[in-house]
Scaffold this active site. Structure first.
Site, PDB file in Angstrom:
ATOM      1  N   GLY B  37      27.008  77.049  49.014  1.00  0.00           N
ATOM      2  CA  GLY B  37      28.562  76.744  49.905  1.00  0.00           C
ATOM      3  C   GLY B  37      28.289  75.500  50.637  1.00  0.00           C
ATOM      4  O   GLY B  37      29.405  74.877  51.041  1.00  0.00           O
ATOM      5  N   HIS B  38      27.332  75.151  50.858  1.00  0.00           N
ATOM      6  CA  HIS B  38      27.264  73.854  51.844  1.00  0.00           C
ATOM      7  C   HIS B  38      26.309  72.606  51.066  1.00  0.00           C
ATOM      8  O   HIS B  38      25.314  72.570  51.473  1.00  0.00           O
ATOM      9  CB  HIS B  38      26.355  74.463  53.097  1.00  0.00           C
ATOM     10  N   PHE B  39      26.968  71.956  50.126  1.00  0.00           N
ATOM     11  CA  PHE B  39      28.179  72.185  49.728  1.00  0.00           C
ATOM     12  C   PHE B  39      28.190  72.112  48.153  1.00  0.00           C
ATOM     13  O   PHE B  39      27.128  71.468  47.554  1.00  0.00           O
ATOM     14  CB  PHE B  39      29.159  70.950  50.137  1.00  0.00           C
ATOM     15  N   LEU B  44      23.380  70.245  51.257  1.00  0.00           N
ATOM     16  CA  LEU B  44      22.913  69.530  52.569  1.00  0.00           C
ATOM     17  C   LEU B  44      22.362  70.422  53.258  1.00  0.00           C
ATOM     18  O   LEU B  44      22.959  71.671  53.596  1.00  0.00           O
ATOM     19  CB  LEU B  44      24.345  68.968  53.094  1.00  0.00           C
TER      20      LEU B  44
END
Lengths: 116, 156
Positions: B37-39, B44
């Site tokens: 989800g990140h990203f 990251l």
């Protein structure tokens, strides 16, 4: 009697010096509180209770303690005070009304100076 | 590092309780659900986890200085700066110094470097509480073993 008069005068002088020291400790503490907690400086008086009147919570008080510790080169015994209040051996007024807090700071500074 | 378990620190490289400094190492995993989800397409390390990593490094330092008598709990984050990105696979070297030990609280300065370059730094405040129960103490002892906490550094 000259000796008596001299004693009186030196007592007065001591009171005067004490007043100066007190006010300067108070001024420093009030400035720290105003800057740390965004409280208008003119609402902070020697009779203000840090928690009840100024609404300072425990986390903000950590910041204030840190600034006081650094500025005066002491270690405010927060844990001891909290314990005493919780045990009913002391009232919050003794430590958190600013003139009392300043008196405690002066004692700690004096104790440090005496090498205690 | 096991991100999902908040196991940020892999290894204590150096702990100096007299100088009140610590250096730890932490390698960001190559894969984690967090990076999904990140990203997507640009994994990251989240900034809050960089702060958590600095807090944990500071925590081990305090456990050393306090000889495991108290448990440090993060109370305030000041001046946290993420100066550069940290990516999957990066090896972070995290150093912390105890700048002030107060009565029941402490302030630390921490830095994260990757390949010698500063990526994040912060000033952190902790409250130091008695261990709430034996389970937590046992858990910290187990992690201490896993990260190579130098017991000799805290022995009398």
């Amino acid at each position: 009697m000259p000796t008596h008069r001299a004693t009186l005068e030196s007592d007065k002088y001591l009171q005067y010096i004490k007043g100066l020291v007190m006010s300067s400790t108070f001024d420093q503490v009030a400035t720290i509180i105003a800057e740390t907690c965004d409280i208008p400086r003119d609402t902070i008086t020697p009779d203000s209770h840090a928690i009840d009147d100024l609404g300072i919570d425990s986390l903000d008080f950590l910041d204030i303690a840190f600034a006081i510790d650094k500025q005066f080169g002491i270690k405010l015994p927060l844990e001891k005070w909290t314990q005493e209040v919780n045990d009913g051996k002391a009232t919050t007024e003794q430590y958190f009304v600013l003139k009392n807090l300043c008196a405690r700071i002066d004692e700690l500074v004096a104790a440090k100076g005496a090498g205690a | 590092m096991q991100l999902e378990y908040f196991h940020m620190i892999d290894r204590i490289v150096d702990l100096n309780v007299d100088e009140k400094t610590i250096v730890v190492e932490a390698q960001v995993p190559n894969a984690s659900t967090i990076f999904e989800g990140h990203f997507p397409g640009y994994p990251l390390m989240p900034g809050v986890l960089l702060i958590e990593s600095m807090a944990q490094a500071s925590g081990w330092l305090q456990l050393g200085v306090l000889k495991f008598e108290r448990m440090p709990i993060l109370a305030a984050v000041k001046e946290a700066k993420v100066r550069g990105s940290v990516y999957p696979g990066d090896v972070m070297s995290i150093e912390a110094t105890l700048s002030h030990q107060g009565s029941g609280y402490a302030v630390t300065e921490a830095k994260i470097r990757v390949g010698g370059k500063l990526r994040a730094n912060s000033t952190l405040t902790f409250t130091q509480i008695p261990f709430p129960n034996a389970d937590m103490r046992g858990h910290m002892d187990a992690i201490a073993k896993r990260v190579g906490f130098p017991q000799q550094a805290v022995s009398p």
